[in-house]
Design an enzyme around this catalytic site. Sequence first.
Site, PDB file in Angstrom:
ATOM      1  N   ASP A 162       4.503 -12.624 -26.504  1.00  0.00           N
ATOM      2  CA  ASP A 162       3.775 -11.501 -26.273  1.00  0.00           C
ATOM      3  C   ASP A 162       4.554 -10.943 -24.951  1.00  0.00           C
ATOM      4  O   ASP A 162       4.409 -11.646 -23.795  1.00  0.00           O
ATOM      5  CB  ASP A 162       2.280 -11.758 -25.982  1.00  0.00           C
ATOM      6  CG  ASP A 162       1.399 -10.430 -26.129  1.00  0.00           C
ATOM      7  OD1 ASP A 162       1.914  -9.377 -26.795  1.00  0.00           O
ATOM      8  OD2 ASP A 162       0.424 -10.267 -25.172  1.00  0.00           O
TER       9      ASP A 162
ATOM     10  N   SER B 150       0.196 -15.072 -19.285  1.00  0.00           N
ATOM     11  CA  SER B 150      -0.968 -15.917 -20.077  1.00  0.00           C
ATOM     12  C   SER B 150      -1.366 -17.299 -19.361  1.00  0.00           C
ATOM     13  O   SER B 150      -1.836 -17.313 -18.251  1.00  0.00           O
ATOM     14  CB  SER B 150      -0.281 -16.125 -21.532  1.00  0.00           C
ATOM     15  OG  SER B 150      -1.360 -16.655 -22.336  1.00  0.00           O
TER      16      SER B 150
ATOM     17  N   HIS C  85      -4.124 -12.795 -20.766  1.00  0.00           N
ATOM     18  CA  HIS C  85      -4.609 -13.380 -21.787  1.00  0.00           C
ATOM     19  C   HIS C  85      -6.093 -14.036 -21.191  1.00  0.00           C
ATOM     20  O   HIS C  85      -5.826 -15.287 -20.651  1.00  0.00           O
ATOM     21  CB  HIS C  85      -3.922 -14.307 -22.664  1.00  0.00           C
ATOM     22  CG  HIS C  85      -2.722 -13.443 -23.366  1.00  0.00           C
ATOM     23  ND1 HIS C  85      -1.701 -14.196 -23.682  1.00  0.00           N
ATOM     24  CD2 HIS C  85      -2.618 -12.070 -23.601  1.00  0.00           C
ATOM     25  CE1 HIS C  85      -0.787 -13.247 -24.243  1.00  0.00           C
ATOM     26  NE2 HIS C  85      -1.210 -11.928 -23.926  1.00  0.00           N
TER      27      HIS C  85
END
Length: 352
Positions: A296, A174, A200
């Site tokens: 995540d 991310s 992401h």
Amino acid sequence: MVVDDSAVVRQVLVGVLNDAPGIDVIATAADPLLAIEKMRQHWPDVIVLDVEMPRMDGITFLRKIMSERPTPVVICSTLTEKGARVTMDALAAGAVAVVTKPRLGLKQFLTDSADELVATVRSAARANVKRLAARVTAAPLEAEVKHTADVILPAQSGRALAQTTERIVAIGTSTGGTQALEEVLTALPRVCPGIVIVQHMPEKFTAAFAARLNGLCQIAVKEAANNDRVMPGRALIAPGGKHLLLRRSGAQYFVEVLEGPPVNRHRPSVDVLFRSAARAAGSNALGIIMTGMGDDGAAGLLEMRQAGARTVAQDEHTSIVFGMPKEAIKRGGADRILPLGAMAREIVTQLQ
């Protein structure tokens, strides 16, 4: 500090950020030259920056900042193909994150995206930008309901059936991931395992990101499309706004790209990819979780390890934001902790 040539954007961003506990917008500027004057008086902890502005463009300003006094920069870019290309240049130049803004309905959109903006700025404030600046060589949170990977791919017990010996690599990242992925993928030789990636990133931006990497790497890199084969020497990046799953048909791997609710407030979600890799590839997979905020991928990496896969988390020293790797380590999902510079070698040697 907020730097944007739109008075509306500056007004809305200031309102949203000042309403968040612990955040204080100390200044705004309509262009980088005005920003430089104000920064001489009071240097900000984080800069929210537009990339297309008069007098000096955002990329030139960003490079100046990163060379003189590295500071976390969040890019606020229009959701267009041109905006995506410029934003990729900004991320390559050292920006830590990107938030999007539409051309129409701007004020309402920014107000509706308040939680994402605040979370991104908070994450940026924790970013290891000195590490990021040293690596620079080139001239999104969604719904409030937090789903798990079960909403896309229900959990099941048992290991993947060993119907193939073909090896694959699943990577999740991310904040700071665009630079980390560039460092890893450009170091890979043309002959390497097939790679599937969740970074992401907003929709429309992943195609530009993949195209940029494809021009830099020996391997082929593309934005994943439904039913794409996962093949040696190629990396597939999940399209923004859609989940990416690894599937298997006989001895071959392919990807499924699908809609669905955000998982861990993200779409694409690393947990969804990792769970699908655990199920489809089992011990034939290598799972890698790299820099990023939040958790995540932590649960999914553990599932991969439990399915027999090798699993790696990026270390704190080389992570721009040590959130996702830290959580994966805490949950026992990583059997190895490595610096970013060792990831490419791990991909080549561990999966031979």
